[in-house]
Design a protein around this motif. Structure first.
Motif, PDB file in Angstrom:
ATOM      1  N   ASP A 183      -0.627  83.997  48.073  1.00  0.00           N
ATOM      2  CA  ASP A 183       0.021  82.754  47.525  1.00  0.00           C
ATOM      3  C   ASP A 183      -0.071  81.834  46.479  1.00  0.00           C
ATOM      4  OD1 ASP A 183       2.548  84.162  48.810  1.00  0.00           O
ATOM      5  OD2 ASP A 183       1.805  82.973  50.986  1.00  0.00           O
ATOM      6  N   ASN A 237       0.213  83.643  43.047  1.00  0.00           N
ATOM      7  CA  ASN A 237       1.020  82.638  42.691  1.00  0.00           C
ATOM      8  C   ASN A 237       1.299  81.651  42.638  1.00  0.00           C
ATOM      9  OD1 ASN A 237       1.695  85.546  42.183  1.00  0.00           O
ATOM     10  ND2 ASN A 237       2.525  85.704  44.655  1.00  0.00           N
ATOM     11  N   GLY A 238       0.449  80.992  42.070  1.00  0.00           N
ATOM     12  CA  GLY A 238       0.233  79.113  42.322  1.00  0.00           C
ATOM     13  C   GLY A 238       0.432  78.550  42.989  1.00  0.00           C
ATOM     14  N   LYS A 269      -1.100  83.697  34.521  1.00  0.00           N
ATOM     15  CA  LYS A 269      -0.677  84.502  34.094  1.00  0.00           C
ATOM     16  C   LYS A 269       0.128  83.572  33.129  1.00  0.00           C
ATOM     17  CE  LYS A 269       1.610  86.919  38.047  1.00  0.00           C
ATOM     18  NZ  LYS A 269       2.178  86.650  39.870  1.00  0.00           N
ATOM     19  N   THR A 302      -3.713  86.061  37.442  1.00  0.00           N
ATOM     20  CA  THR A 302      -4.548  87.147  38.032  1.00  0.00           C
ATOM     21  C   THR A 302      -6.215  87.746  37.361  1.00  0.00           C
ATOM     22  OG1 THR A 302      -3.679  88.515  35.584  1.00  0.00           O
ATOM     23  CG2 THR A 302      -1.755  88.324  37.587  1.00  0.00           C
ATOM     24  N   SER A 321       3.546  82.553  31.935  1.00  0.00           N
ATOM     25  CA  SER A 321       4.502  82.298  31.797  1.00  0.00           C
ATOM     26  C   SER A 321       5.742  82.536  31.057  1.00  0.00           C
ATOM     27  CB  SER A 321       4.780  80.934  31.980  1.00  0.00           C
ATOM     28  OG  SER A 321       4.374  80.116  31.330  1.00  0.00           O
ATOM     29  N   ALA A 323      -0.636  79.643  38.166  1.00  0.00           N
ATOM     30  CA  ALA A 323      -0.234  81.278  38.761  1.00  0.00           C
ATOM     31  C   ALA A 323      -1.505  82.064  37.890  1.00  0.00           C
ATOM     32  CB  ALA A 323       0.786  82.057  38.552  1.00  0.00           C
TER      33      ALA A 323
END
Ligand code: SF4
Ligand code: SF4
Length: 280
Positions: A257, A260-261, A277, A205, A279, A203
Motif C-alpha cells: 500500500d 502505491n502511495g 512511479k 517501484t 503517473s 507511489a
C-alpha cells in the motif's frame, strides 16, 4: 565489466537471502552491520543461525525460490554455512553466493566446488581504504588462488575502490568488477560516508523487485530486503509461518500500500533502488 553489467547479469525472480550470523568481523566502513547487530540482539540472543533451524525454515520455502548466502554479515562466519549450502542445493534450490571468503577454509571450498551456482560473487579485499587488511593472510591467498584455479564460469570478483596489492595479480581482470558507487542502505550508513538520497514522494517501484528478495535472520525472522539492516519491516518468521504467508500478512500488505502511495514509514523512500512511479 561494470557494476551495472553485473547487476544485469544477476537473474531476477524470488530469492531468500540468508544472514547466517549476527555481527560481521570484516567490518567494512561502508556497511551498517553494527546497526543490524544492535537491533537483532535486542530481539534475539541467537548469534548463529542453527543448522536445524535453517532446515526447518527451508522446508517452508518452495524450491523455485533461490537461496542466496549473503545477507547482513559474511555468511561463512557461521561454521555450518557450507552444510546449509549443500542442504539447500540438495532440496532443489538454485544457489547464489556473495562472500568475502572470511571464515571459509580449503575443505569448505572443495565441498562447494562439487556444486553448481547460479551466482558466485567474491567481495575482494581492498587496499585498506574501507576494509581491514589484517584479514588478508596466507590462508586467504591460498583460498582465492584455489577459487581462481577452479574456473567457475559464473564467478565474479567485486571490489569497492582498489584491490589489495597482494591479490591484484591473482584475481583475473576480466572477472573483476571495480566500483566506487556506495549505497546508503536506505539511509543506514553513516551520512558522512554516504549521503542519503532525497526521499521519494508518492507511489514508487523497486527497480529490481527486491521486495521479493527477502532476508532470513538467525532467529527465523524475515526482513524486507538487503537494505533493511535496521529491521524496519519484519514480514514474519519462517520457524512459525510458511513462505507464502509472509506475503499475505499485514506487514507486507502495508508495504505494498505504501509503495502505491499510502502514508506511513517506508524504507524504500530512502533507498537508491526506488524509482518514482510515473503517473498516467
Ligand atoms: S559488507 Fe559484507 S563483509 Fe563487509 S562488513 Fe558488511 S556484511 Fe561484513
Ligand atoms: S526499493 Fe529498496 S528498500 Fe524497497 S524493496 Fe527495493 S531494495 Fe528494498
Amino acid at each position: 565489466m561494470s557494476l551495472q553489467d553485473l547487476r544485469s547479469a544477476i537473474p531476477g525472480g524470488r530469492v531468500l537471502e540468508v544472514t547466517t550470523t549476527t555481527g560481521c568481523i570484516v567490518g567494512c566502513s561502508y556497511c551498517p552491520q553494527d546497526k543490524f547487530a544492535a537491533r537483532q540482539r535486542a530481539v534475539s540472543h541467537v548469534k548463529h543461525l542453527r543448522l536445524e533451524d535453517f532446515k526447518r525454515c527451508l522446508a517452508r520455502v518452495p524450491a523455485a525460490v533461490d537461496i542466496s548466502f549473503a545477507g547482513y554479515s559474511e555468511p561463512w562466519l557461521n561454521p555450518n554455512c557450507t552444510e546449509m549450502v549443500e542442504h539447500a542445493y540438495a532440496c532443489g534450490h538454485d544457489i547464489r553466493i556473495f562472500t568475502t571468503l572470511v571464515g571459509m577454509n580449503g575443505r569448505d571450498l572443495r565441498r562447494l566446488l562439487a556444486l553448481r551456482f547460479r551466482v558466485f560473487v567474491v567481495h575482494v579485499f581492498d587496499d585498506g581504504a574501507y576494509m581491514n587488511s589484517r584479514l588478508v593472510r596466507q590462508k586467504y591467498f591460498d583460498l582465492i588462488r584455489q577459487l581462481v584455479d577452479a574456473d567457475i564460469s559464473s564467478i565474479r570478483f567485486v571490489v569497492v575502490g582498489e584491490v589489495h596489492p597482494n591479490i591484484v595479480e591473482i584475481v583475473p581482470a576480466e572477472a573483476l568488477v571495480r566500483t566506487s558507487a556506495l549505497s546508503s542502505r536506505g539511509g543506514s550508513v553513516d551520512p558522512k560516508m554516504v549521503e542519503p538520497r532525497q526521499s521519494v514522494v508518492g507511489a514508487l517501484t523497486c527497480a529490481d523487485e527486491r521486495q521479493y528478495r527477502n532476508v532470513l535472520l538467525p532467529n527465523g525472522d524475515v526482513t524486507l530486503c538487503c537494505m533493511d539492516f535496521e529491521r524496519r519491516h519484519v514480514l514474519g518468521n519462517l520457524l512459525r509461518e510458511k513462505y507464502e504467508e509472509l506475503f499475505e500478512g499485514p506487514i507486507f500488505c502495508e508495504i505494498v500500500d505504501r509503495m502505491n502511495g499510502m502514508e506511513g514509514f517506508l524504507l524504500c523512500r530512502m533507498c537508491e533502488f526506488a524509482e518514482p512511479k510515473a503517473s498516467c
